[in-house]
Design an enzyme around this catalytic site. Sequence first.
Site, short mmCIF file in Angstrom:
data_model
loop_
_atom_site.label_atom_id
_atom_site.label_comp_id
_atom_site.label_asym_id
_atom_site.label_seq_id
_atom_site.Cartn_x
_atom_site.Cartn_y
_atom_site.Cartn_z
N GLU A 1 -6.76 -1.56 -8.30
CA GLU A 1 -7.13 -2.47 -7.19
C GLU A 1 -7.58 -3.83 -7.73
O GLU A 1 -8.65 -4.33 -7.37
CB GLU A 1 -8.22 -1.85 -6.30
CG GLU A 1 -7.93 -0.46 -5.77
CD GLU A 1 -6.81 -0.39 -4.73
OE1 GLU A 1 -6.20 -1.44 -4.41
OE2 GLU A 1 -6.53 0.72 -4.25
N MET B 1 0.84 -1.21 0.00
CA MET B 1 0.00 0.00 0.00
C MET B 1 0.87 1.26 0.00
O MET B 1 2.01 1.21 0.44
CB MET B 1 -0.89 -0.01 1.22
CG MET B 1 -2.00 -1.01 1.02
SD MET B 1 -3.23 -0.89 2.27
CE MET B 1 -4.70 -0.69 1.32
N THR C 1 -1.88 4.08 -7.86
CA THR C 1 -2.90 4.91 -8.52
C THR C 1 -2.27 6.08 -9.26
O THR C 1 -2.70 6.43 -10.37
CB THR C 1 -3.95 5.38 -7.48
OG1 THR C 1 -4.44 4.22 -6.79
CG2 THR C 1 -5.11 6.06 -8.14
N CYS D 1 10.18 2.16 9.24
CA CYS D 1 11.60 2.16 9.62
C CYS D 1 12.49 2.58 8.44
O CYS D 1 13.70 2.70 8.59
CB CYS D 1 12.01 0.77 10.10
SG CYS D 1 12.14 -0.43 8.77
#
Length: 213
Positions: A87, A11, A16, A149
């Site tokens: 998606e 994600m 997009t 991180c």
Amino acid sequence: MANLIFKYSAMNGGKTINILQTAYSYEDKGFKIVIIKSKKDTKGKDNIVARNGMMRKVDILLKENESLLTEKNYKLYYTAKVILVDEVELLSEKQIKELWYIAHLINIPVLCYGLKSNFKGEIFGEGVSKIFAIADIVEEIGSSSFCICGQKAIFNARKVNDKFTDTGPTIVIEDGTKENVEYVPLCSDCYLKYVKIHSNEAKTLAKLVDKVR
Ligand SMILES: [Zn+2]
């Protein structure tokens, strides 16, 4: 020969934005395109929406059991230079198979963007299994997504009311529920540290590691 292509990232990996840029570069040269997304993606309704706020309307808002192989849709495909699917993990196995037919019967490239795994770290669903099996090209989106991180993110961890969880239904859209659901891209180390560490298997393994250390 046209290809069915699966481009994936975790994600926030710029999928997009990548679609919107691809759409722009085709249309800038005067070519027509077709953008498809599943109706299960309720975010933005019949638009695809990037995180930077850029959006555009889809040409086909696909229902759960709807076929892509209809006369009305064929008319769209024949005028287009490329088909872009956002998606894609929300599509069924049958719909993925139909995209393969469209790519190879009509000879039009079909570029599918999506996630490979869900918040549990499993293959997202039957559509993703199918596209891994039959896509002509599978590639990771270059810009990719980063963990908190700073390492490259692999997992799409789910937070509900600010707590990481690995239980619950596969599909919960970020703004589609009353609960405060958000997704956090994590690397393997952080996924273990924040999500999996409380699982029985992780505890057993940790004990074993302590024992042999
Ligand atoms: Zn990390």
